[in-house]
Design a protein around this motif. Structure first.
Motif, PDB file in Angstrom:
ATOM      1  N   UNK A  43      -4.823 -20.608 -46.503  1.00 35.28           N
ATOM      2  CA  UNK A  43      -5.958 -21.541 -46.430  1.00 35.28           C
ATOM      3  C   UNK A  43      -5.908 -22.329 -45.126  1.00 35.28           C
ATOM      4  N   UNK A  44      -4.749 -22.844 -44.767  1.00 37.61           N
ATOM      5  CA  UNK A  44      -4.615 -23.616 -43.523  1.00 37.61           C
ATOM      6  C   UNK A  44      -4.879 -22.751 -42.297  1.00 37.61           C
ATOM      7  N   UNK A  45      -4.386 -21.523 -42.317  1.00 38.33           N
ATOM      8  CA  UNK A  45      -4.578 -20.608 -41.183  1.00 38.33           C
ATOM      9  C   UNK A  45      -6.054 -20.282 -40.990  1.00 38.33           C
ATOM     10  N   UNK A  46      -6.757 -19.953 -42.067  1.00 37.04           N
ATOM     11  CA  UNK A  46      -8.178 -19.625 -41.971  1.00 37.04           C
ATOM     12  C   UNK A  46      -8.983 -20.843 -41.536  1.00 37.04           C
ATOM     13  N   UNK A  47      -8.655 -22.016 -42.062  1.00 32.84           N
ATOM     14  CA  UNK A  47      -9.365 -23.237 -41.673  1.00 32.84           C
ATOM     15  C   UNK A  47      -9.215 -23.489 -40.169  1.00 32.84           C
ATOM     16  N   UNK A  48      -8.026 -23.255 -39.636  1.00 32.82           N
ATOM     17  CA  UNK A  48      -7.794 -23.438 -38.201  1.00 32.82           C
ATOM     18  C   UNK A  48      -8.553 -22.382 -37.395  1.00 32.82           C
ATOM     19  N   UNK A  49      -8.501 -21.119 -37.831  1.00 31.44           N
ATOM     20  CA  UNK A  49      -9.208 -20.039 -37.136  1.00 31.44           C
ATOM     21  C   UNK A  49     -10.719 -20.269 -37.111  1.00 31.44           C
ATOM     22  N   UNK A  50     -11.251 -20.815 -38.190  1.00 31.91           N
ATOM     23  CA  UNK A  50     -12.693 -21.062 -38.299  1.00 31.91           C
ATOM     24  C   UNK A  50     -13.100 -22.411 -37.716  1.00 31.91           C
ATOM     25  N   UNK A  51     -12.134 -23.148 -37.171  1.00 30.08           N
ATOM     26  CA  UNK A  51     -12.381 -24.470 -36.584  1.00 30.08           C
ATOM     27  C   UNK A  51     -13.079 -25.387 -37.602  1.00 30.08           C
ATOM     28  N   UNK A  52     -12.534 -25.399 -38.823  1.00 23.40           N
ATOM     29  CA  UNK A  52     -13.114 -26.184 -39.916  1.00 23.40           C
ATOM     30  C   UNK A  52     -12.963 -27.678 -39.662  1.00 23.40           C
ATOM     31  N   UNK A  53     -13.959 -28.427 -40.091  1.00 23.33           N
ATOM     32  CA  UNK A  53     -13.920 -29.882 -39.995  1.00 23.33           C
ATOM     33  C   UNK A  53     -13.320 -30.511 -41.240  1.00 23.33           C
ATOM     34  N   UNK A  54     -13.340 -29.772 -42.347  1.00 24.13           N
ATOM     35  CA  UNK A  54     -12.897 -30.302 -43.636  1.00 24.13           C
ATOM     36  C   UNK A  54     -12.482 -29.148 -44.542  1.00 24.13           C
ATOM     37  N   UNK A  93      -2.132 -29.981 -48.162  1.00 23.97           N
ATOM     38  CA  UNK A  93      -2.031 -31.349 -47.645  1.00 23.97           C
ATOM     39  C   UNK A  93      -0.824 -31.514 -46.722  1.00 23.97           C
ATOM     40  N   UNK A  94       0.272 -30.829 -47.029  1.00 26.09           N
ATOM     41  CA  UNK A  94       1.489 -30.945 -46.227  1.00 26.09           C
ATOM     42  C   UNK A  94       1.491 -30.060 -44.986  1.00 26.09           C
ATOM     43  N   UNK A  95       0.563 -29.094 -44.895  1.00 23.64           N
ATOM     44  CA  UNK A  95       0.588 -28.132 -43.789  1.00 23.64           C
ATOM     45  C   UNK A  95      -0.515 -28.301 -42.758  1.00 23.64           C
ATOM     46  N   UNK A  96      -1.510 -29.119 -43.007  1.00 30.91           N
ATOM     47  CA  UNK A  96      -2.654 -29.163 -42.100  1.00 30.91           C
ATOM     48  C   UNK A  96      -2.907 -30.557 -41.550  1.00 30.91           C
ATOM     49  N   UNK A  97      -3.539 -30.579 -40.387  1.00 30.38           N
ATOM     50  CA  UNK A  97      -3.987 -31.844 -39.797  1.00 30.38           C
ATOM     51  C   UNK A  97      -5.485 -32.005 -39.995  1.00 30.38           C
ATOM     52  N   UNK A  98      -6.112 -31.014 -40.608  1.00 26.40           N
ATOM     53  CA  UNK A  98      -7.540 -31.068 -40.907  1.00 26.40           C
ATOM     54  C   UNK A  98      -7.718 -31.942 -42.151  1.00 26.40           C
ATOM     55  N   UNK A  99      -8.725 -32.815 -42.180  1.00 24.22           N
ATOM     56  CA  UNK A  99      -8.948 -33.621 -43.379  1.00 24.22           C
ATOM     57  C   UNK A  99      -9.147 -32.737 -44.615  1.00 24.22           C
ATOM     58  N   UNK A 100      -8.612 -33.210 -45.745  1.00 26.70           N
ATOM     59  CA  UNK A 100      -8.702 -32.478 -47.005  1.00 26.70           C
ATOM     60  C   UNK A 100      -9.344 -33.380 -48.050  1.00 26.70           C
ATOM     61  N   UNK A 101     -10.402 -32.869 -48.687  1.00 28.11           N
ATOM     62  CA  UNK A 101     -11.055 -33.561 -49.791  1.00 28.11           C
ATOM     63  C   UNK A 101     -10.582 -32.886 -51.073  1.00 28.11           C
ATOM     64  N   UNK A 102      -9.940 -33.668 -51.968  1.00 30.28           N
ATOM     65  CA  UNK A 102      -9.444 -33.125 -53.221  1.00 30.28           C
ATOM     66  C   UNK A 102     -10.358 -33.574 -54.352  1.00 30.28           C
ATOM     67  N   UNK A 103     -10.896 -32.585 -55.069  1.00 33.94           N
ATOM     68  CA  UNK A 103     -11.760 -32.850 -56.211  1.00 33.94           C
ATOM     69  C   UNK A 103     -10.950 -32.569 -57.462  1.00 33.94           C
ATOM     70  N   UNK A 104     -10.738 -33.603 -58.260  1.00 33.83           N
ATOM     71  CA  UNK A 104      -9.916 -33.468 -59.459  1.00 33.83           C
ATOM     72  C   UNK A 104     -10.796 -33.310 -60.694  1.00 33.83           C
TER      73      UNK A 104
END
Length: 61
Positions: free
Chosen positions: A11-22, A46-57
Protein backbone atom coordinates in the motif's frame (compact mmCIF):
# COMPACT_ATOMS: atom_id res chain seq x y z
CA UNK A 1 -5.27 -2.74 -9.68
CA UNK A 2 -4.03 -5.95 -8.11
CA UNK A 3 -0.63 -6.20 -6.40
CA UNK A 4 1.08 -9.04 -4.59
CA UNK A 5 3.15 -8.58 -1.45
CA UNK A 6 2.97 -7.67 2.21
CA UNK A 7 -0.17 -5.51 2.50
CA UNK A 8 1.13 -2.48 4.40
CA UNK A 9 4.39 -2.33 2.44
CA UNK A 10 2.56 -2.68 -0.88
CA UNK A 11 0.00 0.00 0.00
CA UNK A 12 2.78 2.46 0.90
CA UNK A 13 4.76 1.62 -2.24
CA UNK A 14 1.78 2.12 -4.57
CA UNK A 15 0.78 5.35 -2.81
CA UNK A 16 4.31 6.70 -3.35
CA UNK A 17 4.42 5.54 -7.00
CA UNK A 18 1.04 7.18 -7.68
CA UNK A 19 2.12 10.38 -5.87
CA UNK A 20 -0.92 10.08 -3.58
CA UNK A 21 -1.92 12.99 -1.38
CA UNK A 22 -3.81 10.82 1.10
CA UNK A 23 -4.17 7.15 2.03
CA UNK A 24 -7.59 6.11 3.33
CA UNK A 25 -7.68 2.97 5.47
CA UNK A 26 -10.51 1.10 7.13
CA UNK A 27 -10.11 -0.39 10.59
CA UNK A 28 -12.32 -2.91 12.33
CA UNK A 29 -10.79 -2.12 15.73
CA UNK A 30 -10.00 -5.71 16.73
CA UNK A 31 -6.65 -6.89 17.97
CA UNK A 32 -4.34 -7.06 20.93
CA UNK A 33 -3.38 -4.23 23.29
CA UNK A 34 -1.03 -2.41 20.87
CA UNK A 35 -3.63 -2.68 18.12
CA UNK A 36 -6.63 -1.91 20.33
CA UNK A 37 -8.03 0.70 17.95
CA UNK A 38 -6.32 -0.14 14.66
CA UNK A 39 -5.85 -3.26 12.57
CA UNK A 40 -2.35 -4.56 11.93
CA UNK A 41 -2.30 -3.47 8.25
CA UNK A 42 -3.48 0.04 9.15
CA UNK A 43 -0.88 0.27 11.91
CA UNK A 44 1.79 -0.93 9.47
CA UNK A 45 0.86 1.75 6.92
CA UNK A 46 0.89 4.44 9.62
CA UNK A 47 4.41 3.36 10.64
CA UNK A 48 5.78 3.13 7.07
CA UNK A 49 4.59 6.25 5.26
CA UNK A 50 5.00 10.00 5.39
CA UNK A 51 1.80 10.45 3.38
CA UNK A 52 -1.19 11.51 5.50
CA UNK A 53 -3.46 8.60 6.45
CA UNK A 54 -7.18 8.88 7.17
CA UNK A 55 -8.42 5.95 9.28
CA UNK A 56 -12.13 5.15 9.14
CA UNK A 57 -13.18 2.97 12.05
CA UNK A 58 -16.24 0.76 11.84
CA UNK A 59 -18.56 1.48 14.77
CA UNK A 60 -19.03 -1.30 17.30
CA UNK A 61 -22.45 -2.84 16.82
Amino acid sequence: MHKIGHPSTTICKVAKEEDADLIIMGSHGRGFIKRALLGSVTLGVLNRTHIPVLVVKKPIS
